[in-house]
Design a protein around this motif. Sequence first.
Motif, short mmCIF file in Angstrom:
data_model
loop_
_atom_site.label_atom_id
_atom_site.label_comp_id
_atom_site.label_asym_id
_atom_site.label_seq_id
_atom_site.Cartn_x
_atom_site.Cartn_y
_atom_site.Cartn_z
N ARG A 1 -23.92 10.19 -37.62
CA ARG A 1 -24.77 9.51 -38.58
C ARG A 1 -26.07 9.07 -37.95
NH1 ARG A 1 -22.43 4.88 -41.55
NH2 ARG A 1 -20.44 6.01 -41.42
N ASP A 2 -27.10 9.04 -38.76
CA ASP A 2 -28.40 8.55 -38.37
C ASP A 2 -28.79 7.49 -39.40
OD1 ASP A 2 -31.07 8.02 -37.81
OD2 ASP A 2 -31.53 10.10 -37.32
N ASN A 3 -28.52 6.24 -39.08
CA ASN A 3 -28.77 5.17 -40.03
C ASN A 3 -30.25 5.02 -40.36
OD1 ASN A 3 -26.10 4.35 -40.51
ND2 ASN A 3 -26.08 3.07 -38.68
N ALA A 4 -31.11 5.32 -39.41
CA ALA A 4 -32.55 5.22 -39.66
C ALA A 4 -32.99 6.18 -40.75
CB ALA A 4 -33.33 5.47 -38.37
N LYS A 5 -32.37 7.36 -40.79
CA LYS A 5 -32.70 8.35 -41.82
C LYS A 5 -31.75 8.29 -43.01
CE LYS A 5 -34.69 11.60 -38.51
NZ LYS A 5 -34.62 12.97 -37.94
N ASN A 6 -30.76 7.42 -42.93
CA ASN A 6 -29.78 7.27 -44.01
C ASN A 6 -29.12 8.60 -44.34
OD1 ASN A 6 -28.41 5.43 -45.64
ND2 ASN A 6 -29.72 5.86 -47.42
N ALA B 1 -18.58 12.44 -49.05
CA ALA B 1 -18.06 11.35 -49.85
C ALA B 1 -18.19 10.06 -49.06
CB ALA B 1 -16.60 11.60 -50.23
N ALA B 2 -18.20 8.93 -49.78
CA ALA B 2 -18.38 7.64 -49.14
C ALA B 2 -17.36 6.64 -49.65
CB ALA B 2 -19.79 7.11 -49.39
N THR B 3 -16.91 5.77 -48.75
CA THR B 3 -15.98 4.71 -49.07
C THR B 3 -16.26 3.50 -48.20
OG1 THR B 3 -13.63 4.08 -49.13
CG2 THR B 3 -14.28 5.66 -47.45
N SER B 4 -15.96 2.32 -48.70
CA SER B 4 -16.09 1.12 -47.90
C SER B 4 -14.92 0.93 -46.94
CB SER B 4 -16.20 -0.11 -48.81
OG SER B 4 -15.05 -0.26 -49.61
N ALA B 5 -13.88 1.73 -47.07
CA ALA B 5 -12.70 1.62 -46.24
C ALA B 5 -12.95 2.19 -44.85
CB ALA B 5 -11.52 2.32 -46.90
N SER B 6 -12.05 1.87 -43.94
CA SER B 6 -12.14 2.39 -42.58
C SER B 6 -10.78 2.77 -41.99
CB SER B 6 -12.82 1.38 -41.65
OG SER B 6 -12.09 0.18 -41.58
N SER B 7 -9.69 2.46 -42.66
CA SER B 7 -8.38 2.79 -42.14
C SER B 7 -8.12 4.28 -42.29
CB SER B 7 -7.29 2.00 -42.84
OG SER B 7 -7.14 2.41 -44.18
N SER B 8 -7.40 4.85 -41.34
CA SER B 8 -7.08 6.27 -41.39
C SER B 8 -6.27 6.61 -42.63
CB SER B 8 -6.32 6.69 -40.13
OG SER B 8 -7.15 6.59 -38.99
N ARG B 9 -5.38 5.73 -43.02
CA ARG B 9 -4.56 5.99 -44.19
C ARG B 9 -5.42 6.21 -45.43
NH1 ARG B 9 -1.46 2.41 -47.74
NH2 ARG B 9 -2.22 0.65 -46.50
N THR B 10 -6.55 5.56 -45.50
CA THR B 10 -7.42 5.68 -46.66
C THR B 10 -8.42 6.82 -46.51
OG1 THR B 10 -7.24 3.32 -47.12
CG2 THR B 10 -9.10 4.48 -48.09
N ILE B 11 -9.10 6.90 -45.40
CA ILE B 11 -10.24 7.80 -45.29
C ILE B 11 -9.85 9.25 -45.05
CG2 ILE B 11 -11.64 5.90 -44.43
CD1 ILE B 11 -11.59 7.23 -41.68
N ALA C 1 -28.07 9.77 -48.69
CA ALA C 1 -27.71 8.74 -49.65
C ALA C 1 -28.95 8.15 -50.29
CB ALA C 1 -26.92 7.63 -48.97
N SER C 2 -28.86 7.90 -51.57
CA SER C 2 -29.89 7.17 -52.30
C SER C 2 -29.24 6.07 -53.11
CB SER C 2 -30.71 8.10 -53.20
OG SER C 2 -29.88 8.67 -54.20
N GLY C 3 -30.02 5.06 -53.45
CA GLY C 3 -29.46 3.93 -54.17
C GLY C 3 -28.65 3.00 -53.29
N GLY C 4 -28.70 3.20 -52.00
CA GLY C 4 -27.96 2.40 -51.04
C GLY C 4 -28.09 3.01 -49.66
N THR C 5 -27.35 2.47 -48.72
CA THR C 5 -27.35 2.99 -47.36
C THR C 5 -25.92 3.28 -46.92
OG1 THR C 5 -27.09 0.94 -46.09
CG2 THR C 5 -29.29 1.43 -46.92
N PHE C 6 -25.82 4.00 -45.81
CA PHE C 6 -24.51 4.30 -45.24
C PHE C 6 -24.02 3.24 -44.27
CE2 PHE C 6 -25.48 9.01 -45.93
CZ PHE C 6 -24.60 9.11 -46.99
N ARG C 7 -24.79 2.18 -44.06
CA ARG C 7 -24.47 1.25 -42.99
C ARG C 7 -23.08 0.65 -43.11
NH1 ARG C 7 -29.88 -0.38 -43.56
NH2 ARG C 7 -29.24 -2.24 -44.72
N VAL D 1 -24.20 4.38 -55.27
CA VAL D 1 -24.73 5.27 -54.25
C VAL D 1 -24.64 6.70 -54.77
CG1 VAL D 1 -24.47 6.13 -51.90
CG2 VAL D 1 -24.10 3.71 -52.40
N GLN D 2 -25.73 7.43 -54.62
CA GLN D 2 -25.74 8.84 -54.94
C GLN D 2 -25.83 9.65 -53.64
OE1 GLN D 2 -28.36 6.82 -56.65
NE2 GLN D 2 -26.60 6.30 -57.92
N LEU D 3 -25.03 10.70 -53.55
CA LEU D 3 -24.96 11.52 -52.35
C LEU D 3 -25.41 12.94 -52.67
CD1 LEU D 3 -21.43 10.45 -51.05
CD2 LEU D 3 -23.64 9.37 -50.58
#
Length: 126
Positions: free
Chosen positions: A72-77, A97-107, A24-30, A2-4
């Motif tokens: 976030r606007d997923n339709a517009k990525n 920045a982007a991460t697949s994580a969702s825990s507060s300790r990580t993000i 985001a390009s090369g992927g989505t934020f979903r 993913v490029q931001l």
Amino acid sequence: QVQLVESGGGLVQAGGSLRLSCAASGGTFRRYTVGWFRQAPGKEREFVAANRWTDSSTDYADSVKGRFTISRDNAKNTVLLQMNSLKPEDTAVYYCAATSASSSRTILRRSGYDYWGQGTQVTVSS
């Protein structure tokens, strides 16, 4: 991969507003939590806000709570950072920045993110 890309920075007087965008390009934020960080000259990069991919729930640094809104606007990525009532101490380079994580300790930490944009300058004059 993913490029931001951040945009929307500029020079604004104290009390004014700016809206930053992260695309985001090369992927989505979903399925990525997106965070905003900022770094002032001579200072460490610090957490500003995050939006979780799981439920779009948010976290904010105490210094911006009530003034900044991440969404976030997923339709517009894209992910936005609306910044109101800006103060000179908000002056910094802002990064998304982007991460697949969702825990507060990580993000809430820089090390939790896998992808970073190039940054956009925000300058708030007094």
